[in-house]
Design a protein around this motif. Structure first.
Motif, PDB file in Angstrom:
ATOM      1  N   LYS A  72       0.855  -1.189   0.000  1.00  7.77           N
ATOM      2  CA  LYS A  72       0.000   0.000   0.000  1.00  7.77           C
ATOM      3  C   LYS A  72       0.893   1.241   0.000  1.00  7.77           C
ATOM      4  N   THR A  73       0.368   2.326  -0.556  1.00  9.82           N
ATOM      5  CA  THR A  73       1.071   3.595  -0.545  1.00  9.82           C
ATOM      6  C   THR A  73       0.153   4.651   0.046  1.00  9.82           C
ATOM      7  N   GLU A  74       0.721   5.488   0.929  1.00 10.00           N
ATOM      8  CA  GLU A  74      -0.038   6.616   1.460  1.00 10.00           C
ATOM      9  C   GLU A  74       0.874   7.823   1.565  1.00 10.00           C
ATOM     10  N   TYR A  75       0.251   8.991   1.638  1.00 12.76           N
ATOM     11  CA  TYR A  75       0.968  10.257   1.725  1.00 12.76           C
ATOM     12  C   TYR A  75       0.561  10.942   3.022  1.00 12.76           C
ATOM     13  N   ILE A  76       1.562  11.388   3.767  1.00 20.12           N
ATOM     14  CA  ILE A  76       1.332  12.060   5.044  1.00 20.12           C
ATOM     15  C   ILE A  76       1.971  13.446   4.970  1.00 20.12           C
ATOM     16  N   PHE A  77       1.193  14.476   5.300  1.00 18.25           N
ATOM     17  CA  PHE A  77       1.683  15.851   5.349  1.00 18.25           C
ATOM     18  C   PHE A  77       1.901  16.199   6.814  1.00 18.25           C
ATOM     19  N   THR A  78       3.121  16.650   7.142  1.00 19.14           N
ATOM     20  CA  THR A  78       3.505  16.836   8.543  1.00 19.14           C
ATOM     21  C   THR A  78       4.160  18.185   8.779  1.00 19.14           C
ATOM     22  N   LEU A  79       3.782  18.817   9.882  1.00 18.64           N
ATOM     23  CA  LEU A  79       4.541  19.916  10.455  1.00 18.64           C
ATOM     24  C   LEU A  79       5.193  19.340  11.700  1.00 18.64           C
ATOM     25  N   LYS A  80       6.524  19.362  11.741  1.00 18.87           N
ATOM     26  CA  LYS A  80       7.258  18.839  12.887  1.00 18.87           C
ATOM     27  C   LYS A  80       8.047  19.987  13.490  1.00 18.87           C
ATOM     28  N   LYS A  81       7.880  20.179  14.798  1.00 28.88           N
ATOM     29  CA  LYS A  81       8.573  21.258  15.502  1.00 28.88           C
ATOM     30  C   LYS A  81       9.324  20.674  16.690  1.00 28.88           C
ATOM     31  N   ASN A  82      10.572  21.092  16.839  1.00 23.70           N
ATOM     32  CA  ASN A  82      11.379  20.632  17.956  1.00 23.70           C
ATOM     33  C   ASN A  82      11.103  21.506  19.172  1.00 23.70           C
ATOM     34  N   LEU A  83      10.754  20.857  20.280  1.00 26.08           N
ATOM     35  CA  LEU A  83      10.494  21.577  21.529  1.00 26.08           C
ATOM     36  C   LEU A  83      11.747  21.689  22.374  1.00 26.08           C
ATOM     37  N   SER A  84      12.566  20.629  22.382  1.00 25.57           N
ATOM     38  CA  SER A  84      13.847  20.661  23.090  1.00 25.57           C
ATOM     39  C   SER A  84      14.705  19.493  22.647  1.00 25.57           C
ATOM     40  N   SER A  85      16.006  19.609  22.933  1.00 18.02           N
ATOM     41  CA  SER A  85      16.969  18.565  22.566  1.00 18.02           C
ATOM     42  C   SER A  85      17.980  18.404  23.693  1.00 18.02           C
ATOM     43  N   GLU A  86      17.534  17.926  24.811  1.00 11.83           N
ATOM     44  CA  GLU A  86      18.429  17.681  25.930  1.00 11.83           C
ATOM     45  C   GLU A  86      18.352  16.202  26.271  1.00 11.83           C
ATOM     46  N   LYS A  87      19.327  15.435  25.818  1.00 12.91           N
ATOM     47  CA  LYS A  87      19.413  13.982  25.982  1.00 12.91           C
ATOM     48  C   LYS A  87      18.441  13.243  25.075  1.00 12.91           C
ATOM     49  N   VAL A  88      17.257  13.786  24.908  1.00 14.16           N
ATOM     50  CA  VAL A  88      16.242  13.187  24.049  1.00 14.16           C
ATOM     51  C   VAL A  88      15.555  14.328  23.296  1.00 14.16           C
ATOM     52  N   ARG A  89      15.240  14.083  22.015  1.00 17.56           N
ATOM     53  CA  ARG A  89      14.542  15.116  21.244  1.00 17.56           C
ATOM     54  C   ARG A  89      13.064  15.072  21.593  1.00 17.56           C
TER      55      ARG A  89
END
Length: 182
Positions: free
Chosen positions: A65-82
């Protein structure tokens, strides 16, 4: 949706898959993906919002199967784990959405493809990513958890080298190997 994730570098794909199988992790996805990143000419989404807009074409190799996903991804913090927030929706016409984005002065900044093999163990998602050579030449394991304590558990379950665990983004990893940012 909020997500907590890290990457594990310097992996042997086959060895990681064997470790995952040995702990009883379930193969949940095998995909071929094309990820297309959009932003304005002056990179507003990346620079002001610490994120990106992406259309992901996912070809499910287990179910054809094929699907398309539109995403807005925003980083909140990057301390040890994103810590990220993802807002996404399915779309049925990638080309039409691309045209709409272009009319809104959002241009394609990068398009890369990868194979993704995903395993699930309890509430831990393990994803082995192998990008095309121009995007990132080395495979890595991505670990996504709902609670930070599960990250330590995942590292111990697979007996991973903590020095290989990073909260760096793909953009940062690309810069480190001389490929430039996304």
């Amino acid at each position: 949706m909020k997500e907590l994730e890290v990457k594990v570098l310097n992996i042997d794909k086959e060895e990681i898959q064997e470790r995952l199988k040995s702990i009883g992790a379930e193969l949940v996805k095998k995909e071929y993906q094309v990820n297309t990143i959009f932003d304005t000419e002056d990179r507003i989404i990346k620079n002001e919002h610490k994120g990106y807009l992406r259309i992901r074409e996912k070809r499910d190799l287990l179910n054809n199967k094929t699907e398309y996903i539109f995403t807005l991804k925003k980083n909140l913090s990057s301390e040890k784990v994103r810590k990220n927030v993802e807002i996404e929706t399915k779309v049925d016409n990638k080309d039409a959405l691309t045209e709409i984005l272009k009319h809104l002065k959002l241009d394609i900044k990068h398009s890369g493809s990868k194979e993704r093999i995903s395993y699930k163990y309890d509430d831990i998602l393990f994803e082995i990513d192998t990008w095309d050579e121009d995007t990132y030449p080395y495979p890595y394991l991505e670990i996504e958890v709902n609670k930070e304590e599960d990250l330590e558990r995942a590292i111990e379950l697979l007996n991973l080298n903590r020095e290989d665990v990073t909260d760096k983004s793909l953009d940062q990893l690309r810069r480190e190997v001389g490929l430039g940012g996304l």
